[in-house]
Design an enzyme around this catalytic site. Structure first.
Site, PDB file in Angstrom:
ATOM      1  N   CYS A   1      -6.481  -3.404  -1.685  1.00 43.66           N
ATOM      2  CA  CYS A   1      -5.019  -3.527  -1.883  1.00 43.66           C
ATOM      3  C   CYS A   1      -4.554  -4.624  -0.940  1.00 43.66           C
ATOM      4  O   CYS A   1      -5.177  -5.676  -0.872  1.00 43.66           O
ATOM      5  CB  CYS A   1      -4.326  -2.185  -1.641  1.00 43.66           C
TER       6      CYS A   1
ATOM      7  N   ARG B   1      -3.733   1.835   0.294  1.00 39.70           N
ATOM      8  CA  ARG B   1      -3.655   2.337  -1.084  1.00 39.70           C
ATOM      9  C   ARG B   1      -5.038   2.459  -1.720  1.00 39.70           C
ATOM     10  O   ARG B   1      -5.307   3.392  -2.474  1.00 39.70           O
ATOM     11  CB  ARG B   1      -2.750   1.418  -1.925  1.00 39.70           C
TER      12      ARG B   1
END
Lengths: 359, 144
Positions: free
Chosen positions: A295, A300
């Site tokens: 990410c 994430r």
């Protein structure tokens, strides 16, 4: 003359107190929380089904059953409230946390340079300071099921060699919804002496930027999966206020974003491997590919990694540097737009404009 | 005109000092701010010879401060208390700027370059203000 000096000092004092006042969070939330908290005097004896060591996302019932002494893990466990910042500056800890939890500042596991996982020596010391060995069951949790601070820490622990790592599914929100007690007192860990294995026990969980480049060029089965928003993936925004360039490493595919709830069920819990499979299929990939998630800086991307990890997949890793590190080298190849479409532009970092910071 | 210029200089100086405090405060309290200042640190260090620039500014400010204070000292009989206060402020701000810049670093303080920049601006303005005050003091001396 004296009057003038005194009045200047007064003005300075008033200005300073005004500024300080602006930076102070009102304590209304804390008081509201206090009212809703369960009384500590209630005796708890929650029993929940045992889970596999490799199971990551666990329910509030299971966590409470560990605290109540009804799980194998009850004999050696640590609960970590994971968020950025020092303990005193983390309202998610100071306004009420799971009983006995310690605050874990995410800066403890990430270094400033690229926000990658710290050196093995630093991580080992951090874990020992928190009383964590490879055999300790570590239960991480964050604010809710979307915020990925706990997933980031859980990923780092697995990489290091902790064998039993959990994330409270749905985070503190789920805990509060379940009505389990919290406390506001600070808990301090008792340091451990030996971790029990060499850190990292699983270096294969992290790919360096050079390894990613090599695999993209030479391994047809390798898929670099972007866990970022569609706007970030298409190069419309960097997604960060401090990153000026937008785009993706050339060859990346989109695996949806976690921040928009794509990896959460309606109740805030984590989705299953079937959803990850569906997202991969949209980009022409499958669970059979060698998958490396990334990410912006590695938060994430930890979520799909953990979902697949708990479902027994071993063909997974994280490209820890993410877009943050990729866009720091002007020579790195970049794609702007959907690579499946005809209008995707291929260029290099050096050619990108500097006006794509998230406003 | 002189008064307006002086007030403007005071406002900029106060804003620079407040800016140093605010950036440093939020760099420890807000993740976005912390990452922003760290990213800027890295970018500036990569693109500019930051240490050379900083040492040059420190040298210029310290030399200016010493020269201005010596000039003031020579004319101190004709100077008022206000000029004395201006000189004291100049020495203080230059010392704070030079001391902070030389002792601290991005290792010890994430907002180091920002704080150093703001302190440098405040010190530079104080040097200019003090220089102007000393000049005025010189005019008075010539009149006498």
């Amino acid at each position: 003359m004296k009057k003038r000096i005194v009045s200047m000092l007064l003005c300075a004092a008033v200005t300073a107190s005004l500024i300080a006042g602006c930076g102070t969070k009102p304590n209304g939330d804390a008081e509201d929380n206090k009212e809703t908290k369960k009384k500590d005097t209630e005796v708890s004896d929650v029993k929940a089904d045992a889970v596999e060591k490799t199971k990551v996302y666990v329910s509030p019932d299971w966590v409470q059953s560990v605290i109540d002494g009804n799980q194998v893990e009850s004999s050696d466990y640590v609960i970590l409230e994971c968020s950025w910042g020092e303990e005193a500056d983390s309202p998610s800890y100071t306004t009420g946390h799971i009983k006995g939890a310690y605050h874990m500042n995410t800066d403890g596991v990430e270094s400033d340079e690229y926000w990658n996982i710290r050196t093995p020596e630093e991580i080992e010391k951090l874990m020992l300071d928190y009383g964590i060995t490879k055999d300790t069951a570590v239960i991480c949790y964050g604010e809710n099921g979307v915020v990925s601070a706990d997933d980031r820490v859980a990923f780092a622990l697995l990489w290091a060699g902790v064998e039993n790592v959990k994330c409270l599914d749905g985070g503190m929100e789920a805990w509060n919804d379940a009505g389990y007690p919290t406390e506001e007192e600070s808990s301090k860990p008792k340091a451990a002496e030996e971790f029990g294995t060499t850190v990292p026990a699983h270096p294969e969980y992290i790919l360096s930027i050079d390894e990613v480049k090599d695999k993209l060029a030479n391994d047809g089965n390798f898929k670099l999966v972007s866990i970022r928003s569609e706007a970030e993936f298409l190069g419309e925004t960097s997604g960060y206020s401090y990153i000026e360039k937008a785009g993706e490493p050339e060859g990346a595919i989109w695996g949806h974003d976690t921040d928009d709830g794509s990896y959460n069920n309606e109740d805030g819990t984590a989705v299953g491997a079937d959803v990850v499979e569906k997202y991969l299929a949209e980009s022409g990939a499958s669970l059979e590919n060698e998958l490396s998630f990334y990410c912006g800086t590695g938060w994430r991307a930890a979520i799909p990694f953990l979902i697949l990890y708990e479902n027994g997949y071993s063909n997974i890793s994280m490209y820890d540097g993410g877009w943050y590190q990729w866009q720091m080298d002007d020579s790195n190849p970049v794609q702007i737009g959907d690579p499946a479409g005809e209008d995707c532009v291929y260029t290099t970092v050096g050619e990108l404009s500097n006006d794509k910071a998230n406003k | 005109m002189r008064k307006a210029g002086y007030i403007l200089a005071v406002i900029i100086e106060a804003a620079a000092l407040a800016g140093a405090w605010i950036v440093n405060y939020f760099a420890t309290k807000k993740m976005g701010m912390a990452r922003y200042v760290i990213y800027k640190n890295q970018t500036w260090e990569r693109e500019y010879p930051m240490e050379v620039l900083q040492n040059t500014v420190i040298a210029v400010l310290v030399v200016s401060t010493v020269l201005l204070f010596l000039a003031f000292f020579r004319k101190r009989r004709y100077s008022g208390k206000w000029t004395l206060a201006m000189n004291a402020g100049m020495i203080t701000l230059t010392s704070v700027y030079a001391g902070y810049s030389l002792v601290s670093s991005t290792e010890t303080m994430r907002a180091y370059w920002f704080v150093s920049l703001f302190l440098g601006i405040a010190a530079a303005i104080q040097v200019i203000k003090t220089g102007a005050a000393n000049l005025l003091c010189g005019e008075k001396m010539n009149e006498k």
